[in-house]
Enzyme design. Structure first.
Site, short mmCIF file in Angstrom:
data_model
loop_
_atom_site.label_atom_id
_atom_site.label_comp_id
_atom_site.label_asym_id
_atom_site.label_seq_id
_atom_site.Cartn_x
_atom_site.Cartn_y
_atom_site.Cartn_z
NE ARG A 49 24.38 13.06 67.94
CZ ARG A 49 24.14 14.30 68.30
NH1 ARG A 49 24.36 14.69 69.55
NH2 ARG A 49 23.67 15.19 67.46
CB ALA A 51 30.00 18.20 63.15
NE ARG A 93 28.19 9.27 61.78
CZ ARG A 93 27.18 10.00 62.28
NH1 ARG A 93 27.29 10.57 63.45
NH2 ARG A 93 26.07 10.16 61.59
CG ASP A 243 26.71 17.05 60.48
OD1 ASP A 243 25.52 17.41 60.54
OD2 ASP A 243 27.26 16.36 61.35
#
Ligand code: MRU
Length: 352
Positions: A49, A51, A93, A243
């Site tokens: 996880r 960005a 995502r 992000d």
């Protein structure tokens, strides 16, 4: 030279290898993945996880898919053959733009492939370039950002951070934690306050793990303690990652970031965002256009597999929020620092 003590994502004997971040801080396990679908599932389920890290994973995911397909014979139409894998990765995502950015780079290589037999090797070279460049960007962000860390003469500077924007969230070194790391390596006296980051606990499990491992003085708080500490004068500065940064500077980051920005503004505390250029999305005009991922309810009703909420309660679980540009004192990128970002200043970064 700072050496990372672990590898977040990389290529290992024809497979994509990642540190399983779901198991930290207790276990350091490195599963391997052999297809785009497997890498997409790893991203979706939070094995990896952050960005820039998911951008790197997606790039390696495209490369491993090409290697997998080539084992059954070189496809005549690579673009067609790789399209489903790219799409699955793209959908894993929705908020962090680095994922789409990395896949767009891989697609350019696919579109430009002169010799079909060479494509898997070319895609691997591109994924490795994205990975290498991300580490270089983080180091540059760290250098620029450290210039903003100015401890007073009589005590260390206390820096608060949220979620994990560290080596674990990138190819290595980190963005917000890159700034902290560079200041620490430069010998500046600093202390870190890490917010635990409910519901997924990236601050408690990951940021605290990284910083303690490196001997950086770190204090853990729950997210709702930040305002009180700020009002007491216990926090000098806030630095977070991002992000997706819209063209006007509005910034999506881990849920809770917006509250910290409002509190920092109320208490006159500088609020810094550290992110590579690959996190800026000029096609997203403003923060309200950024898609915000809603994650499963059990992340809120449960904590470390233990139910903590009444059965039958309704749940909201937005994974990110948007901090308006006007609350950001400075944006730190590999190309330099932009004070109080706005549309013009952000566009200027792309002409550097
Ligand atoms: O849900 P996550 O853990 O992927 O969210 C991560 C963050 O919000 C980070 O702060 C962000 O990606 C920046 S990482 C350098």
């Amino acid at each position: 030279m700072h050496m990372s003590l672990f590898e977040v994502v990389g290529w290992h004997e024809g497979k994509v290898r990642m540190l399983d971040q779901r198991l930290l801080p207790d276990q350091e396990i490195y599963p391997e993945y052999s297809s785009a679908a497997e890498v997409a599932q790893a991203i979706r389920s939070m094995v990896i996880r952050g960005a820039p890290a998911i951008g790197c994973a997606a790039a390696f995911g495209v490369a491993v898919e090409a290697h997998r397909l080539a084992q059954a014979g070189v496809p005549a139409h690579w673009e067609e053959a790789l399209m489903p894998g790219c799409q699955t990765l793209l959908e894993s995502r929705p908020t962090a733009i680095n994922l789409a950015w990395a896949i767009a780079r891989m697609r350019q290589v696919i579109a430009a492939h002169p010799t079909p037999a060479d494509l898997p090797a070319r895609l691997l070279a591109e994924a490795e370039a994205i990975h290498r460049e991300d580490i270089a960007s983080c180091r540059a962000i760290g250098e620029h950002g450290a210039s903003l860390i100015q401890p007073p003469d009589n005590r260390p500077l206390t820096i608060m951070t949220h979620c994990n924007a560290g080596a674990l969230a990138t190819a290595g070194y980190g963005t917000a934690l890159g700034v902290i790391r560079s200041a620490h390596l430069a010998g500046k006296p600093i202390r870190v306050i890490a917010c635990e980051t409910r519901p997924y606990l990236q601050g408690a499990r990951l940021t605290a793990w990284e910083l303690v491992k490196e001997g950086i003085h770190t204090t853990l708080i729950t997210d709702n303690m930040a305002g009180h500490l700020m009002s007491q004068g216990d926090i000098d500065l806030v630095v977070v990652g991002a992000d997706r940064i819209a063209a006007n500077g509005d910034t999506a980051n881990k849920i809770g970031t917006y509250s910290h920005a409002v509190l920092a503004n109320r208490n006159g505390i500088p609020f810094l965002v550290a992110a590579p250029i690959s996190t800026i999305d000029l096609n997203t005009l403003r923060g309200s256009d950024i898609p915000i991922e809603e994650r499963p309810a059990d992340e809120v009703t449960h904590c470390l597999n233990q139910r903590i909420a009444a059965i039958g309660v309704h749940v909201r679980n937005p994974a990110f929020d948007v901090t308006p540009a006007e609350l950001i004192s400075a944006l730190i990128t590999e190309r330099g620092i932009v004070r109080v970002p706005n549309r013009e200043k952000i566009r200027g970064l792309f002409s550097k």
